[in-house]
Write a protein that holds these residues in place. Structure first.
Motif, PDB file in Angstrom:
ATOM      1  N   ALA A   1       0.821  -1.211   0.000  1.00 56.69           N
ATOM      2  CA  ALA A   1       0.000   0.000   0.000  1.00 56.69           C
ATOM      3  C   ALA A   1       0.854   1.261   0.000  1.00 56.69           C
ATOM      4  N   ARG A   2       2.164   1.130   0.327  1.00 54.88           N
ATOM      5  CA  ARG A   2       3.048   2.297   0.398  1.00 54.88           C
ATOM      6  C   ARG A   2       3.965   2.408  -0.820  1.00 54.88           C
ATOM      7  N   SER A   3       3.684   1.682  -1.864  1.00 55.38           N
ATOM      8  CA  SER A   3       4.542   1.726  -3.042  1.00 55.38           C
ATOM      9  C   SER A   3       4.544   3.118  -3.661  1.00 55.38           C
ATOM     10  N   PRO A   4       5.722   3.633  -4.064  1.00 57.81           N
ATOM     11  CA  PRO A   4       5.767   4.950  -4.706  1.00 57.81           C
ATOM     12  C   PRO A   4       5.090   4.955  -6.066  1.00 57.81           C
TER      13      PRO A   4
ATOM     14  N   GLY B   1      -1.525  -9.248  -7.636  1.00 62.17           N
ATOM     15  CA  GLY B   1      -0.770  -8.254  -6.887  1.00 62.17           C
ATOM     16  C   GLY B   1       0.708  -8.483  -7.084  1.00 62.17           C
ATOM     17  N   THR B   2       1.488  -7.410  -7.098  1.00 59.49           N
ATOM     18  CA  THR B   2       2.934  -7.538  -7.225  1.00 59.49           C
ATOM     19  C   THR B   2       3.624  -6.287  -6.705  1.00 59.49           C
ATOM     20  N   ASP B   3       4.842  -6.471  -6.203  1.00 55.89           N
ATOM     21  CA  ASP B   3       5.720  -5.343  -5.891  1.00 55.89           C
ATOM     22  C   ASP B   3       6.990  -5.426  -6.724  1.00 55.89           C
ATOM     23  N   LEU B   4       6.939  -6.254  -7.769  1.00 59.52           N
ATOM     24  CA  LEU B   4       8.020  -6.524  -8.711  1.00 59.52           C
ATOM     25  C   LEU B   4       9.053  -7.505  -8.166  1.00 59.52           C
ATOM     26  N   GLU B   5       9.048  -7.753  -6.849  1.00 63.08           N
ATOM     27  CA  GLU B   5       9.923  -8.773  -6.279  1.00 63.08           C
ATOM     28  C   GLU B   5       9.184 -10.098  -6.117  1.00 63.08           C
ATOM     29  N   ILE B   6       7.913 -10.028  -5.765  1.00 61.83           N
ATOM     30  CA  ILE B   6       7.056 -11.203  -5.755  1.00 61.83           C
ATOM     31  C   ILE B   6       5.755 -10.839  -6.452  1.00 61.83           C
ATOM     32  N   GLY B   7       5.037 -11.834  -6.933  1.00 65.02           N
ATOM     33  CA  GLY B   7       3.765 -11.611  -7.598  1.00 65.02           C
ATOM     34  C   GLY B   7       2.831 -12.779  -7.335  1.00 65.02           C
ATOM     35  N   VAL B   8       1.542 -12.488  -7.208  1.00 66.05           N
ATOM     36  CA  VAL B   8       0.541 -13.516  -6.943  1.00 66.05           C
ATOM     37  C   VAL B   8      -0.680 -13.252  -7.806  1.00 66.05           C
ATOM     38  N   ARG B   9      -1.104 -14.270  -8.547  1.00 68.21           N
ATOM     39  CA  ARG B   9      -2.354 -14.205  -9.301  1.00 68.21           C
ATOM     40  C   ARG B   9      -3.285 -15.278  -8.755  1.00 68.21           C
ATOM     41  N   VAL B  10      -4.498 -14.871  -8.361  1.00 66.47           N
ATOM     42  CA  VAL B  10      -5.437 -15.782  -7.700  1.00 66.47           C
ATOM     43  C   VAL B  10      -6.756 -15.786  -8.455  1.00 66.47           C
ATOM     44  N   ALA B  11      -7.313 -16.963  -8.645  1.00 69.96           N
ATOM     45  CA  ALA B  11      -8.633 -17.076  -9.264  1.00 69.96           C
ATOM     46  C   ALA B  11      -9.711 -16.693  -8.254  1.00 69.96           C
ATOM     47  N   VAL B  12     -10.734 -15.989  -8.730  1.00 69.57           N
ATOM     48  CA  VAL B  12     -11.874 -15.600  -7.890  1.00 69.57           C
ATOM     49  C   VAL B  12     -13.051 -16.493  -8.255  1.00 69.57           C
ATOM     50  N   GLU B  13     -13.647 -17.136  -7.256  1.00 72.40           N
ATOM     51  CA  GLU B  13     -14.751 -18.052  -7.498  1.00 72.40           C
ATOM     52  C   GLU B  13     -16.088 -17.353  -7.331  1.00 72.40           C
ATOM     53  N   ASN B  14     -17.121 -17.986  -7.878  1.00 67.67           N
ATOM     54  CA  ASN B  14     -18.511 -17.513  -7.749  1.00 67.67           C
ATOM     55  C   ASN B  14     -18.685 -16.093  -8.285  1.00 67.67           C
ATOM     56  N   VAL B  15     -18.255 -15.873  -9.523  1.00 66.90           N
ATOM     57  CA  VAL B  15     -18.353 -14.562 -10.162  1.00 66.90           C
ATOM     58  C   VAL B  15     -19.304 -14.632 -11.356  1.00 66.90           C
ATOM     59  N   GLN B  16     -20.216 -13.669 -11.430  1.00 67.25           N
ATOM     60  CA  GLN B  16     -21.089 -13.520 -12.598  1.00 67.25           C
ATOM     61  C   GLN B  16     -20.584 -12.329 -13.405  1.00 67.25           C
TER      62      GLN B  16
ATOM     63  N   ARG C   1      -3.529  -0.379 -17.716  1.00 67.66           N
ATOM     64  CA  ARG C   1      -2.325  -0.594 -18.517  1.00 67.66           C
ATOM     65  C   ARG C   1      -1.054  -0.170 -17.789  1.00 67.66           C
ATOM     66  N   GLU C   2      -1.195   0.572 -16.688  1.00 66.44           N
ATOM     67  CA  GLU C   2      -0.018   0.943 -15.901  1.00 66.44           C
ATOM     68  C   GLU C   2       0.456  -0.171 -14.972  1.00 66.44           C
ATOM     69  N   PHE C   3      -0.338  -1.209 -14.863  1.00 64.35           N
ATOM     70  CA  PHE C   3       0.024  -2.328 -13.995  1.00 64.35           C
ATOM     71  C   PHE C   3       0.950  -3.272 -14.758  1.00 64.35           C
ATOM     72  N   PRO C   4       2.081  -3.674 -14.184  1.00 65.66           N
ATOM     73  CA  PRO C   4       3.020  -4.546 -14.898  1.00 65.66           C
ATOM     74  C   PRO C   4       2.439  -5.937 -15.107  1.00 65.66           C
ATOM     75  N   GLU C   5       2.695  -6.501 -16.270  1.00 66.65           N
ATOM     76  CA  GLU C   5       2.253  -7.855 -16.561  1.00 66.65           C
ATOM     77  C   GLU C   5       3.227  -8.873 -15.971  1.00 66.65           C
ATOM     78  N   LEU C   6       2.696  -9.941 -15.421  1.00 64.23           N
ATOM     79  CA  LEU C   6       3.553 -11.021 -14.961  1.00 64.23           C
ATOM     80  C   LEU C   6       4.113 -11.776 -16.161  1.00 64.23           C
ATOM     81  N   ASP C   7       5.392 -12.115 -16.080  1.00 62.20           N
ATOM     82  CA  ASP C   7       5.984 -12.935 -17.134  1.00 62.20           C
ATOM     83  C   ASP C   7       5.353 -14.320 -17.120  1.00 62.20           C
TER      84      ASP C   7
ATOM     85  N   CYS D   1      -2.240  -1.233  -5.939  1.00 62.65           N
ATOM     86  CA  CYS D   1      -3.544  -1.760  -6.338  1.00 62.65           C
ATOM     87  C   CYS D   1      -3.411  -3.233  -6.689  1.00 62.65           C
ATOM     88  N   LEU D   2      -4.555  -3.900  -6.764  1.00 63.93           N
ATOM     89  CA  LEU D   2      -4.632  -5.236  -7.328  1.00 63.93           C
ATOM     90  C   LEU D   2      -5.337  -5.140  -8.675  1.00 63.93           C
TER      91      LEU D   2
END
Length: 371
Positions: free
Chosen positions: A23-26, A46-61, A113-119, A32-33
Motif C-alpha cells: 500500500a506504500r509503493s511509490p 498483486g505484485t511489488d516486482l519482487e514477488i507476484g501472486v495471481r489468484v482465481a476468484v470463485e462464484n463470479v457472474q 495498462r499501468e500495472f506490470p504484466e507477470l511474465d 492496487c490489485l
C-alpha cells in the motif's frame, strides 16, 4: 466491466493477492490489485516486482468483461467491513463503482495498462503436493538468516532432483532441511541451479498455497521461482550468492547418545527452563542422565531454574548447552505428538534433531559460560 460476486470469496482472493502488493509503493499502480474479468475466469493479481501472486476468484457472474485496478487499502477495507452477501463492481474510465444491497462506493481508479504484466513461467520443473510444499516452507523458514550482511542466507535453498525436492535454510548457527517426493524433476532446466528464494517470498507462498489441494508445478529460471496451481500463480525473485555446502554440516560420526520424546514434552520443558534466561544469559544446559533429562538455566537478574523430564536412556551422563529459542522454534513447527530424536556426539559437536526420516535440524552448541 461489470461483475457480481460473492463478497466472502472475493475477500479471500483479495487477501491472498494482497500478500504480494504494498500500500506504500511509490508507484500508484503497485498499490492496487489488478482485476481481470472474462468468460473463462476472473483473477486478481498483486505484485511489488519482487514477488507476484495471481489468484482465481470463485462464484463470479460476469455481465461485461474487462480490467480494473482496485486500490489496496480502500477496497480491502470495504470488503472486510461490509456485511453484504454479494457485491457488484463496475469500471468506467477513471471511476469505479462498488455496491451492495445496502451500500455504494464510488472510487477513483488508475489505467489498468499501468500495472506490470507477470511474465510467463518457464517450462518444465517438477510437480509436488501443495500441502507438502507448505510444510517444507514452514519447517525451514524459521532458520533463515535475518542479518542482510549474509545475503545468500536470507532465503530458502531449493534443490530439484529426479523424484525429490529438498528445502534448506541456515543462519550459520543452526540448519533445517526437509525433503519430499516430487515428479518430473529431471526435466527441470534449472535443476542444477539450486534457487535461493527470499524469506518474504516464502512467507507469501506458504499463505497463498493454503487453498490449493492437489499438486502444483514448481519451476525456476535464472531470476525467479514460479509455482503454478489450479487457483494460484506465484513468482518470486531469487537471491544471488553462494549457499554454504550444507551437507558438510550434518553430523557423520555415530551418535554417543540418542533419545526420543514427543514434541509437547520437549517444548514444555524447554519453555519452562527458559523463563529465567535473557539476552545476555540465554543458554540452557541439557543434562542427560540415566532415566531423566535435567534442563537448567540461570540468569543473575532473574534467578535459577531446573526442570526434570523422564526419558528412556541408560548410559553415562552427557550434557550440552543450547539456545532455548533455537530448540523451541524447531519444536513449534511440529505436531504435538510427533516423536523427535536428539543425538549428541562430542562436547562441541553440532547437535542433531530429527523428526522422521526426511527432516533434520542441526544446532551448534553454545560455548560453556558464554550464554
Amino acid at each position: 466491466m461489470k461483475i457480481t460476486c460473492d463478497r466472502a470469496k472475493l475477500l479471500e482472493s483479495f487477501s491472498l493477492a494482497a500478500t504480494a502488493a504494498s500500500a506504500r509503493s511509490p508507484k500508484a499502480a503497485l498499490s492496487c490489485l489488478k482485476l481481470v474479468a472474462g468468460d473463462e475466469a476472473t483473477t486478481l493479481t498483486g505484485t511489488d516486482l519482487e514477488i507476484g501472486v495471481r489468484v482465481a476468484v470463485e462464484n463470479v457472474q460476469v455481465a461485461a468483461g474487462g480490467e480494473a485496478l482496485l486500490p489496496l487499502s480502500t477496497m480491502g477495507a470495504i470488503l472486510r467491513e461490509s456485511s453484504e452477501d454479494e457485491v457488484t463492481i463496475e469500471g468506467d474510465g477513471g471511476k469505479m463503482l462498488v455496491r451492495g444491497r445496502w451500500s455504494k462506493y464510488q472510487l477513483p481508479t488508475i489505467d489498468p495498462r499501468e500495472f506490470p504484466e507477470l511474465d510467463k513461467p518457464p517450462e518444465g520443473g517438477c510437480f509436488v503436493s501443495a500441502g507438502l510444499l507448505r510444510e517444507m516452507i514452514r519447517r525451514t523458514i524459521f532458520a533463515v538468516e535475518t542479518d542482510s550482511g549474509r545475503y545468500a542466507l536470507g532465503g530458502v535453498l531449493w534443490e530439484i532432483e529426479p523424484e525429490k525436492l529438498t528445502a534448506v535454510a541456515t543462519d550459520g548457527r543452526r540448519l533445517a532441511t526437509l525433503y519430499g517426493p516430487a515428479r518430473g524433476g529431471a526435466e527441470n532446466p534449472a535443476a542444477g541451479n539450486n534457487p535461493i528464494v527470499p524469506a518474504r517470498a516464502m512467507q507469501s507462498l506458504e499463505r497463498v498455497l493454503a487453498d490449493e489441494d492437489g499438486e502444483v508445478r514448481f519451476a525456476a529460471d535464472g531470476n525467479s521461482l514460479w509455482v503454478e496451481g489450479a487457483k494460484v500463480l506465484f513468482f518470486g525473485r531469487l537471491l544471488e550468492g553462494r549457499f554454504p555446502q550444507w551437507r558438510d554440516v550434518l553430523p557423520k560420526s555415530p551418535a554417543k547418545l540418542r533419545v526420543e520424546l514427543p514434541v509437547d514434552q520437549w517444548l514444555r520443558s524447554v519453555r519452562q527452563a527458559a523463563v529465567v534466561t535473557d539476552k545476555e544469559h540465554r543458554g540452557v544446559e541439557f543434562n542427560f542422565e540415566t532415566g531423566r533429562l535435567v534442563l537448567s538455566s540461570q540468569g543473575p537478574n532473574l534467578g535459577d531454574a531446573q526442570v526434570e523430564l523422564p526419558i528412556s536412556y541408560e548410559g553415562p551422563g552427557q550434557s550440552v548447552e543450547l539456545d532455548p529459542l533455537y530448540v523451541a522454534e524447531f519444536l513449534r513447527v511440529l505436531e504435538s505428538q510427533t516423536s523427535v530424536g536428539v543425538e549428541l556426539r562430542d562436547l562441541d559437536a553440532p547437535v542433531l534433531f530429527t523428526a522422521g526420516d526426511n527432516y533434520q535440524y542441526v544446532v551448534m552448541p553454545m560455548l560453556r559460560g558464554k550464554g
